[in-house]
Scaffold this motif. Structure first.
Motif, PDB file in Angstrom:
ATOM      1  N   ALA A 126       0.753 -47.037  10.601  1.00  0.00           N
ATOM      2  CA  ALA A 126       0.302 -45.972  11.506  1.00  0.00           C
ATOM      3  C   ALA A 126       0.471 -44.585  10.903  1.00  0.00           C
ATOM      4  O   ALA A 126      -0.124 -43.625  11.392  1.00  0.00           O
ATOM      5  N   VAL A 127       1.278 -44.473   9.853  1.00  0.00           N
ATOM      6  CA  VAL A 127       1.609 -43.172   9.275  1.00  0.00           C
ATOM      7  C   VAL A 127       1.095 -43.100   7.838  1.00  0.00           C
ATOM      8  O   VAL A 127       1.312 -44.026   7.037  1.00  0.00           O
ATOM      9  N   ASP A 128       0.411 -42.023   7.521  1.00  0.00           N
ATOM     10  CA  ASP A 128      -0.042 -41.742   6.158  1.00  0.00           C
ATOM     11  C   ASP A 128       1.154 -41.195   5.377  1.00  0.00           C
ATOM     12  O   ASP A 128       1.728 -40.170   5.741  1.00  0.00           O
ATOM     13  N   VAL A 129       1.555 -41.870   4.314  1.00  0.00           N
ATOM     14  CA  VAL A 129       2.731 -41.512   3.513  1.00  0.00           C
ATOM     15  C   VAL A 129       2.279 -41.177   2.095  1.00  0.00           C
ATOM     16  O   VAL A 129       1.625 -41.993   1.438  1.00  0.00           O
ATOM     17  N   ARG A 130       2.625 -39.986   1.615  1.00  0.00           N
ATOM     18  CA  ARG A 130       2.231 -39.577   0.263  1.00  0.00           C
ATOM     19  C   ARG A 130       3.437 -38.994  -0.473  1.00  0.00           C
ATOM     20  O   ARG A 130       4.027 -38.010  -0.026  1.00  0.00           O
ATOM     21  N   HIS A 131       3.780 -39.612  -1.589  1.00  0.00           N
ATOM     22  CA  HIS A 131       4.946 -39.206  -2.378  1.00  0.00           C
ATOM     23  C   HIS A 131       4.599 -38.035  -3.297  1.00  0.00           C
ATOM     24  O   HIS A 131       3.575 -38.063  -3.986  1.00  0.00           O
ATOM     25  N   VAL A 132       5.469 -37.050  -3.324  1.00  0.00           N
ATOM     26  CA  VAL A 132       5.293 -35.923  -4.232  1.00  0.00           C
ATOM     27  C   VAL A 132       5.660 -36.333  -5.654  1.00  0.00           C
ATOM     28  O   VAL A 132       4.964 -35.987  -6.612  1.00  0.00           O
ATOM     29  N   GLU A 133       6.755 -37.069  -5.829  1.00  0.00           N
ATOM     30  CA  GLU A 133       7.242 -37.441  -7.168  1.00  0.00           C
ATOM     31  C   GLU A 133       6.761 -38.823  -7.605  1.00  0.00           C
ATOM     32  O   GLU A 133       7.410 -39.466  -8.425  1.00  0.00           O
ATOM     33  N   ASN A 134       5.661 -39.283  -7.091  1.00  0.00           N
ATOM     34  CA  ASN A 134       5.122 -40.628  -7.350  1.00  0.00           C
ATOM     35  C   ASN A 134       5.969 -41.675  -6.621  1.00  0.00           C
ATOM     36  O   ASN A 134       7.191 -41.551  -6.510  1.00  0.00           O
ATOM     37  N   SER A 135       5.314 -42.699  -6.153  1.00  0.00           N
ATOM     38  CA  SER A 135       5.994 -43.723  -5.362  1.00  0.00           C
ATOM     39  C   SER A 135       6.824 -44.647  -6.246  1.00  0.00           C
ATOM     40  O   SER A 135       6.656 -44.676  -7.473  1.00  0.00           O
ATOM     41  N   ILE A 136       7.721 -45.401  -5.616  1.00  0.00           N
ATOM     42  CA  ILE A 136       8.508 -46.406  -6.341  1.00  0.00           C
ATOM     43  C   ILE A 136       8.261 -47.790  -5.739  1.00  0.00           C
ATOM     44  O   ILE A 136       9.150 -48.625  -5.709  1.00  0.00           O
ATOM     45  N   TYR A 137       7.047 -48.030  -5.239  1.00  0.00           N
ATOM     46  CA  TYR A 137       6.715 -49.347  -4.716  1.00  0.00           C
ATOM     47  C   TYR A 137       6.815 -50.410  -5.808  1.00  0.00           C
ATOM     48  O   TYR A 137       7.384 -51.481  -5.613  1.00  0.00           O
ATOM     49  N   LEU A 138       6.240 -50.108  -6.980  1.00  0.00           N
ATOM     50  CA  LEU A 138       6.116 -51.110  -8.029  1.00  0.00           C
ATOM     51  C   LEU A 138       7.000 -50.838  -9.236  1.00  0.00           C
ATOM     52  O   LEU A 138       7.419 -51.774  -9.922  1.00  0.00           O
ATOM     53  N   ALA A 139       7.268 -49.571  -9.521  1.00  0.00           N
ATOM     54  CA  ALA A 139       8.034 -49.220 -10.726  1.00  0.00           C
ATOM     55  C   ALA A 139       9.005 -48.104 -10.389  1.00  0.00           C
ATOM     56  O   ALA A 139       8.739 -47.282  -9.496  1.00  0.00           O
ATOM     57  N   PRO A 140      10.157 -48.044 -11.075  1.00  0.00           N
ATOM     58  CA  PRO A 140      11.126 -46.981 -10.814  1.00  0.00           C
ATOM     59  C   PRO A 140      10.563 -45.623 -11.206  1.00  0.00           C
ATOM     60  O   PRO A 140       9.594 -45.513 -11.970  1.00  0.00           O
ATOM     61  N   GLY A 141      11.186 -44.572 -10.679  1.00  0.00           N
ATOM     62  CA  GLY A 141      10.822 -43.230 -11.095  1.00  0.00           C
ATOM     63  C   GLY A 141      11.235 -42.972 -12.534  1.00  0.00           C
ATOM     64  O   GLY A 141      12.099 -43.658 -13.091  1.00  0.00           O
ATOM     65  N   ALA A 144      16.363 -40.472 -13.172  1.00  0.00           N
ATOM     66  CA  ALA A 144      17.413 -41.005 -12.290  1.00  0.00           C
ATOM     67  C   ALA A 144      17.918 -39.879 -11.401  1.00  0.00           C
ATOM     68  O   ALA A 144      19.058 -39.417 -11.510  1.00  0.00           O
ATOM     69  N   ALA A 145      17.045 -39.410 -10.494  1.00  0.00           N
ATOM     70  CA  ALA A 145      17.359 -38.292  -9.614  1.00  0.00           C
ATOM     71  C   ALA A 145      17.537 -38.804  -8.191  1.00  0.00           C
ATOM     72  O   ALA A 145      16.729 -39.589  -7.704  1.00  0.00           O
ATOM     73  N   ALA A 146      18.586 -38.346  -7.507  1.00  0.00           N
ATOM     74  CA  ALA A 146      18.886 -38.819  -6.160  1.00  0.00           C
ATOM     75  C   ALA A 146      18.204 -37.954  -5.107  1.00  0.00           C
ATOM     76  O   ALA A 146      18.800 -37.580  -4.096  1.00  0.00           O
ATOM     77  N   ASN A 147      16.933 -37.630  -5.335  1.00  0.00           N
ATOM     78  CA  ASN A 147      16.195 -36.834  -4.356  1.00  0.00           C
ATOM     79  C   ASN A 147      14.698 -37.051  -4.546  1.00  0.00           C
ATOM     80  O   ASN A 147      14.239 -37.478  -5.602  1.00  0.00           O
ATOM     81  N   LEU A 177      13.677 -42.965   3.621  1.00  0.00           N
ATOM     82  CA  LEU A 177      14.888 -42.167   3.420  1.00  0.00           C
ATOM     83  C   LEU A 177      15.837 -42.763   2.385  1.00  0.00           C
ATOM     84  O   LEU A 177      16.514 -42.027   1.659  1.00  0.00           O
ATOM     85  N   LEU A 178      15.892 -44.092   2.271  1.00  0.00           N
ATOM     86  CA  LEU A 178      16.805 -44.709   1.303  1.00  0.00           C
ATOM     87  C   LEU A 178      16.247 -44.728  -0.121  1.00  0.00           C
ATOM     88  O   LEU A 178      16.944 -45.146  -1.047  1.00  0.00           O
ATOM     89  N   GLU A 179      15.016 -44.262  -0.290  1.00  0.00           N
ATOM     90  CA  GLU A 179      14.440 -44.266  -1.636  1.00  0.00           C
ATOM     91  C   GLU A 179      15.164 -43.324  -2.584  1.00  0.00           C
ATOM     92  O   GLU A 179      15.145 -43.536  -3.804  1.00  0.00           O
ATOM     93  N   ALA A 180      15.813 -42.287  -2.049  1.00  0.00           N
ATOM     94  CA  ALA A 180      16.580 -41.398  -2.924  1.00  0.00           C
ATOM     95  C   ALA A 180      17.705 -42.163  -3.618  1.00  0.00           C
ATOM     96  O   ALA A 180      18.056 -41.868  -4.767  1.00  0.00           O
ATOM     97  N   VAL A 181      18.277 -43.152  -2.938  1.00  0.00           N
ATOM     98  CA  VAL A 181      19.308 -43.994  -3.554  1.00  0.00           C
ATOM     99  C   VAL A 181      18.699 -44.819  -4.681  1.00  0.00           C
ATOM    100  O   VAL A 181      19.247 -44.902  -5.794  1.00  0.00           O
ATOM    101  N   LEU A 182      17.553 -45.442  -4.402  1.00  0.00           N
ATOM    102  CA  LEU A 182      16.911 -46.287  -5.407  1.00  0.00           C
ATOM    103  C   LEU A 182      16.485 -45.471  -6.627  1.00  0.00           C
ATOM    104  O   LEU A 182      16.622 -45.929  -7.766  1.00  0.00           O
TER     105      LEU A 182
END
Length: 257
Positions: A126-141, A144-147, A177-182
């Motif tokens: 239901a919500v359009d979600v767009r990552h500024v620093e690229n998503s981490i669905y498939l690959a890590p950023g 190693a930044a916690a934000n 919200l927990l993606e900053a940890v990942l």
């Protein structure tokens, strides 16, 4: 079941017991919530919401909500509603971020993957979600930044009901919200070793917002330990107004490969 759904439904269930909020004429609005996810929910089963009217004072109303499935509590939450009031006023500054319309959609990132989760995230959320620093669905950023920062917007226009917009904001606050940890540990959601679940959720609603307009969600993780990670978020309307602050701790376990 997506935890944000239960969060949003608890907000609406509690709000419907506050005078005037049933029809949008009330002058009290939710200003905070504190909840615990106690059991996993089943999306194929109905949820019953039991609301306790804890207090109705001159300025504040407090409610406790239990979300139940099969006679067991899956979430317990306390919410507070406040009469509109003046007073001291300041806010944190909105971070710089690119125009959300220039960022890739989830469909553009993972919409071509033939997997039910990828298809759901790409086309049925239901919500359009767009990552500024690229998503981490498939690959890590890359770092190693916690934000991170994420733009959010409900896809369809919503009615002029502040309670529903607060509920939709709570719904969206549980997405990333927990993606900053990942990111800090260079992990992706697709990592087969990852076991994740929300444990608790707190939210403070500072100012009115329309969630069918873009909201920038600034997120960071100050700590992870003991199989748990903490995420802190600030939510800004597109004009720079700070509308909410969020905190969530989640279970984030990494199984041995």
């Amino acid at each position: 079941m997506f935890g944000g759904q239960v969060l949003a439904q608890c907000v609406v269930a509690a709000g419907r017991t506050v005078e005037g909020l049933q029809d949008g004429t009330g002058s009290r609005h939710v200003h905070s919530l504190h909840g615990y996810f106690l059991r996993a929910g089943d999306s194929m089963q109905p949820i019953r919401f039991a609301v306790e009217r804890m207090r109705d004072g001159r300025s504040f109303s407090a409610r406790r909500v239990h979300a139940l499935q099969n006679g067991k509590v899956i979430m317990s939450m306390i919410l507070s509603f406040q009469e509109a009031a003046g007073g001291l006023d300041h806010q944190a500054a909105m971070p710089a971020a690119p125009d959300p319309e220039r960022l890739p959609t989830v469909a553009q990132e993972i919409g071509d993957i033939d997997h039910p989760v990828a298809r759901h995230w790409a086309y049925r959320r239901a919500v359009d979600v767009r990552h500024v620093e690229n998503s981490i669905y498939l690959a890590p950023g890359q770092q190693a930044a916690a934000n991170q920062n994420v733009w959010l917007k409900v896809r369809d226009q919503m009615p002029d009901d502040p309670l529903l917009h607060a509920a939709a904001l709570a719904y969206a606050s549980d997405y990333t919200l927990l993606e900053a940890v990942l990111r800090r540990h260079r992990m992706a959601w697709s990592d087969p070793r990852l076991r994740a679940a929300s444990l608790d959720h707190a939210m403070w609603f500072h100012r009115p917002v329309r969630v069918d307009d873009w909201v920038l969600y600034q997120q960071e993780s100050p700590s992870a330990s003991g199989g748990r990670g903490l995420g802190i978020g600030k939510m800004f309307a597109s004009d720079g107004t700070l509308v909410a602050t969020v905190a969530q701790e989640g279970m984030l376990r990494v199984k041995d490969s």
